[in-house]
Design a protein around this motif. Structure first.
Motif, short mmCIF file in Angstrom:
data_model
loop_
_atom_site.label_atom_id
_atom_site.label_comp_id
_atom_site.label_asym_id
_atom_site.label_seq_id
_atom_site.Cartn_x
_atom_site.Cartn_y
_atom_site.Cartn_z
N UNK A 172 6.37 1.52 -6.68
CA UNK A 172 6.69 1.22 -5.29
C UNK A 172 8.05 1.53 -4.86
N UNK A 173 8.82 2.33 -5.76
CA UNK A 173 10.21 2.67 -5.51
C UNK A 173 10.10 4.05 -4.82
N UNK A 174 10.99 3.98 -3.59
CA UNK A 174 11.03 5.21 -2.86
C UNK A 174 12.09 6.27 -3.22
N UNK A 175 13.03 5.69 -4.03
CA UNK A 175 14.08 6.48 -4.55
C UNK A 175 13.86 6.95 -6.03
N UNK A 176 14.02 8.35 -6.31
CA UNK A 176 13.67 8.72 -7.57
C UNK A 176 14.54 8.10 -8.62
N UNK B 109 0.96 -1.28 0.15
CA UNK B 109 -0.08 0.05 -0.12
C UNK B 109 0.86 1.34 -0.03
N UNK B 110 2.32 1.08 0.06
CA UNK B 110 3.19 2.19 0.12
C UNK B 110 4.37 1.78 -0.53
N UNK B 111 5.23 2.93 -0.90
CA UNK B 111 6.64 2.64 -1.49
C UNK B 111 7.30 1.42 -0.59
N UNK B 112 8.05 0.65 -1.15
CA UNK B 112 8.72 -0.67 -0.58
C UNK B 112 9.89 -0.96 -1.55
#
Length: 977
Positions: free
Chosen positions: A453-457, A396-399
């Motif tokens: 899902x990627x937290x890093x740009x 349900x959130x970036x992981x």
């Protein structure tokens, strides 16, 4: 429901109803009005059965229960029965059970008998009083069951004096108990009355109606052909991939065949957007399955949801995933409801109908679905690929951990062509192939989800660029610019892959190979490091460069490809290196090259990545060995055409088409080309569409259809020339050259072949190596003897004959044609006796014809033998113009010949309709919409009627039809004197 009063039409039957209804078709495949004939496709047996019930209703009452799964067409058959009954003068009474009225006494009887309410006044007072209470005309308690039943029987006896009666009870399980009791009482007592009782119920349902013990007829799913007819009639124009998926998911259910396409978007129906793993359901379809599912206990629904989200459906994994909330034993209620089958012995379960899975998932809440996915991810810890998909669906959130797992799972097979995860555990080839099927489009979706899902740009950018690159292969060209824009420009963005994706888009969409070449040059300049064997960035550039090199006919792209390959370990780029050598340096070590190709094909895994196979297939075409490996290319096409690498399926079809042409299988070649054109048109691969049209232009010329060849050639040249696609231009010129040769216009033929391969400088490339005989023959026939012999000598010095047995035969044939009259005989015999020479019938027959002509000039009686052999081959493969030349030569030897292609079979009515519509310029799709046929069926009809008319293409239809005498269905044949 009102009674239907009909007129007695003598001779009318169910079958006439079945075939006479044909409403107009509106846009989008939706029916503009009711179309019983279409809806009852494949129900001939049921219609005949019910027709027999009306054969003589005056002889006594009959009854029948139609039983089948939801949506199978029970109500449509009852509708047809009502129409038939009205047509033969029967009165029709009808009631349908509904759940919300099931507890209301006499609600169904009220519905069925309401049209007879005024007839109650004719009955005795006690019967009239009972019926008044059923109709609600009088106060009081519900009538006694026996009193109600006898009153109903009396009423029916009164009305059947006037005319026979049909009573219809649909959805019997939902008919209230009081009504069911009264109807059962009546049915058991109508044997001597002109009454027919028809009822319908779902398979597996219970109720009082079962005690009636009515004769039962089971309504099964439609047969494959009938299902196809229904789908094509309701939704013409579906792409083959979408059509196959819908037929599989509907599993012969008529309601599903009508409703599933309506739930898709127009882009999904056209194939431009991929279909989801679980198809969306319309409200009607969801309602069909909802009631059965919602009545199940909560633990059963939990187990079913897990099973629906887990395609393998093995009980051990399902049990492991549901051990905290439910168990496999909880499937029993679903079995009793006929939703699933469970085989405990083998540890597997399956859904009775594919759409049960979709309904279960659609009815579950988003939270329940995420929970089920998470449970499956835990249960599949030993299967990282599957686990990654379920983790992604549960997130349900970036992981980053989930994104990385999904990234690797989606790309593993595509990147390395290796069998990954559980595919490696499959022991048979078919299972491996099935696991690979659709991997490309699934990888695009997975990479897009991994990007979300990627937290890093930087990671997000990289994954979206990879998705964009893969989308250039999966038919999602329209998504590529958006994905590249969404990726943005980060430090970790793979710029080389950005260039490669853009180059593919430019090539596949616009055909701008020059711009693509410039982009790829920049990409290599930006990536100067040595590539790793699994470097996605470098592989992307490599494949894009190969495509540009194959079609540019210039040395610079090939040199750039060689530079790019040098950055890899030699074994990692073997398919590319073999293709390079087959096109650029085929004479240096042709035997080694052919052996390398054989070894490379043999080393391919069962589910080889398309990018591994396609370079080898191009190389095999160049070396004239593709026929040895056709089965591998065909297997890849079959595997990838549904949700796979469409951009590689189309050139694979083109290469098979080319191979079929050179081996004399011209009908097969044109069928393959048409399949490729259909895919190219649907997915927007205009580049490949033009390559296929260039091949078909040459094919039309081979068949002697000069006008069609010239038209296609000119269209291809107009498109290819400004874009610098020189190979495509060369194929277009080859078509004009072949057409001119067929007409005996050798000056024009020489001009065209000289533009493909300049005289005196024979090319080792494609298609130059294939036209040595053409240039030599046209030069000789136009008085350019020295030029012809100089070109031949240059080709021999270059060792062009060493490339393949086919090129050896072509070169030997050219040497015989160019030789002095006294020396030609042994050279012709040497050319025709080369090993495998007959495998290439077009060139072989041309050399036989030239040999026969030389023998005739020398008054050698063997001329007839060679000319007859050439004629037989030309007739067999369909080379009409060359066959006529061979006939002329044979007549000159004193042999009378008759055209072997004179049509002898009349056209059917449908073939005549299709031919006339095609002759006025309608496409297969447009013809299909008018005649309620699929475009494939139209194409098959055209393919069969061409030989009947003695023609080879659509362009000749009008003249062939005009040649038919008025009132005849058979064209006049021509006899050659």
């Amino acid at each position: 429901m009102i009674a239907t009063d009909g007129i007695n039409h003598k001779g009318c039957s169910f079958l006439s109803i079945h075939h006479s209804f044909s409403g107009n078709q509106s846009e989008g495949g939706k029916s503009a009005n009711s179309r019983p004939g279409v809806d009852l496709a494949g129900r001939t047996a049921e219609l005949e059965l019910m027709n027999s019930l009306f054969a003589g209703p005056d002889r006594g009452g009959t009854s029948l229960l139609l039983r089948g799964a939801p949506g199978v067409g029970k109500t449509a058959l009852l509708d047809a029965a009502a129409v038939r009954a009205a047509d033969v003068g029967m009165r029709v009474l009808r009631a349908s059970g509904v759940e919300f009225e099931a507890e209301m006494n006499f609600s169904a009887l009220h519905q069925m008998l309401w049209p007879l309410r005024r007839h109650a006044d004719r009955l005795a007072g006690h019967h009239r009083d009972v019926l008044d209470r059923i109709f609600g005309f009088a106060p009081g308690l519900s009538p006694d069951p026996l009193a109600a039943s006898t009153a109903v029987l009396a009423l029916l006896g009164e009305v059947t004096v006037e005319r026979p009666l049909l009573m219809i009870a649909d959805d019997m399980p939902w008919i209230d108990r009081a009504s069911a009791t009264a109807l059962g009482f009546v049915v058991r007592r109508i044997s001597d009355d002109p009454v027919v009782f028809l009822a319908a119920a779902r398979t597996g349902t219970e109720g009082l109606w079962r005690q009636l013990q009515l004769p039962v007829h089971e309504i099964g799913p439609l047969a494959a052909q009938s299902a196809t007819e229904l789908l094509d009639a309701r939704w013409p124009g579906l792409t083959p991939t979408v059509r196959r998926r819908l037929l599989a998911e509907a599993a012969g259910n008529p309601l599903a065949l009508r409703e599933l396409p309506a739930a898709l978007s127009s882009r999904q129906r056209s194939g431009r957007d991929p279909l989801p793993a679980l198809l969306p359901l319309s409200g009607r379809l969801e309602a069909v399955f909802a009631s059965a599912i919602e009545r199940l206990p909560a633990p059963t629904r939990t187990v079913l949801l897990v099973a629906a989200l887990y395609a393998a459906a093995d009980l051990a994994t399902i049990g492991k995933a549901t051990q905290d909330s439910a168990g496999v034993d909880d499937l029993a209620p679903a079995q009793q409801a006929n939703l699933v089958d469970v085989d405990a012995a083998v540890g597997h379960m399956s859904f009775r109908h594919p759409l049960v899975r979709a309904a279960i998932v659609h009815l579950a809440s988003p939270g329940d679905r995420r929970s089920a996915h998470h449970s499956l991810a835990v249960a599949l810890a030993d299967f990282p690929d599957r686990r990654a998909w379920h983790l992604a669906e549960a997130a349900t959130e970036p992981d980053e951990a989930v994104a990385r797992a999904l990234d690797e799972a989606a790309l593993s097979a595509w990147r390395r062509g290796a069998v990954s995860g559980d595919a490696a555990r499959a022991s048979d080839e078919a299972a491996v192939s099935d696991r690979r099927r659709g991997a490309a489009s699934a990888a695009v979706a997975a990479l897009m989800r991994a990007g979300e899902l990627s937290p890093h740009p930087g990671d997000r950018s990289r994954r979206l660029v990879e998705a964009a690159y893969l989308a250039t292969f999966t038919g999602q060209l329209e998504d590529v610019p958006r994905l590249l824009a969404d990726a943005g420009q980060e430090l970790d963005t793979p710029t080389g892959l950005v260039f490669a994706a853009t180059a593919h888009l430019l090539t596949n969409d616009e055909g701008d190979v020059d711009a693509a070449y410039r982009l790829l040059t920049r990409a290599l300049d930006a990536n100067t490091d040595t590539a790793k064997n699994d470097s996605w960035d470098h592989y992307g550039i490599l494949y894009a460069l190969l495509l540009v090199s194959l079609y540019a006919l210039r040395p610079e792209p090939w040199q750039l490809l060689k530079t790019a390959m040098a950055r890899f370990e030699p074994g990692a780029v073997s398919p590319f290196r073999l293709c390079h050598d087959a096109y650029v340096d085929p004479t240096r070590a042709p035997d080694v090259l052919r052996k390398g190709l054989a070894d490379a094909f043999a080393a391919l895994p069962a589910d080889a990545a398309p990018w591994q196979l396609i370079p080898l297939a191009f190389a095999a075409v160049a070396m004239d060995t593709l026929s040895d490996y056709r089965y591998l290319v065909s297997r890849m096409i079959e595997r990838e055409r549904d949700g796979g690498a469409i951009a590689m399926v189309i050139p694979a079809l083109m290469l098979l088409c080319h191979d079929s042409y050179v081996h004399g299988e011209w009908d097969e070649a044109e069928s393959l080309a048409q399949e490729g054109l259909d895919l190219a048109a649907v997915y927007g691969y205009r580049f490949w569409e033009r390559q296929l049209r260039a091949l078909l232009a040459a094919g039309a010329a081979l068949r002697g259809d000069v006008d069609l060849a010239r038209t296609r050639s000119e269209e291809t040249t107009t498109w290819a020339a400004p874009r610098g696609i020189e190979v495509t231009e060369a194929y277009a010129r080859a078509a004009r050259r072949l057409a001119a040769m067929g007409q005996g216009d050798y000056e024009e033929a020489y001009v065209q072949v000289a533009r493909i391969d300049p005289p005196g400088a024979p090319s080792l490339g494609i298609p130059g190596r294939w036209v040595v005989l053409d240039l030599v023959e046209t030069a000789l026939r136009t008085g350019r003897v020295d030029e012809a012999r100089a070109h031949l000598a240059a080709a021999q010095r270059a060792g062009i004959h060493r490339i393949s047995p086919r090129i050896a035969m072509i070169t030997a044939g050219a040497a015989a044609v160019a030789a002095d009259e006294k020396e030609a005989g042994p050279l012709f015999e040497a050319a025709l006796s080369l090993p495998q020479a007959a495998r290439w019938p077009w060139e072989h027959a041309r050399i036989q014809l030239a040999h026969g002509q030389w023998l005739r000039r020398t008054r050698d009686p063997r001329a007839r033998l060679y000319l007859s052999a050439a004629l037989e081959t030309f007739d067999r493969i369909g080379a009409k113009a060359m066959a006529q030349r061979a006939r002329n030569e044979l007549r000159a030897t004193g042999v009378a010949t008759t055209g072997s292609d004179a049509p002898t079979v009349a056209l059917t009515v449908q073939e005549r309709q299709i031919a006339e519509l095609a002759a006025i310029g309608l496409t297969n799709k447009q013809i299909g919409e008018r005649l309620f046929l699929s475009h494939r069926t139209v194409g098959s009809h055209l393919h069969r009627l061409y030989p009947k008319l003695g023609i080879t293409s659509r362009a000749a239809l009008r003249a062939a039809l005009e040649a038919m005498a008025p009132g005849e269905d058979q064209p006049r044949s021509a006899t050659y004197d």
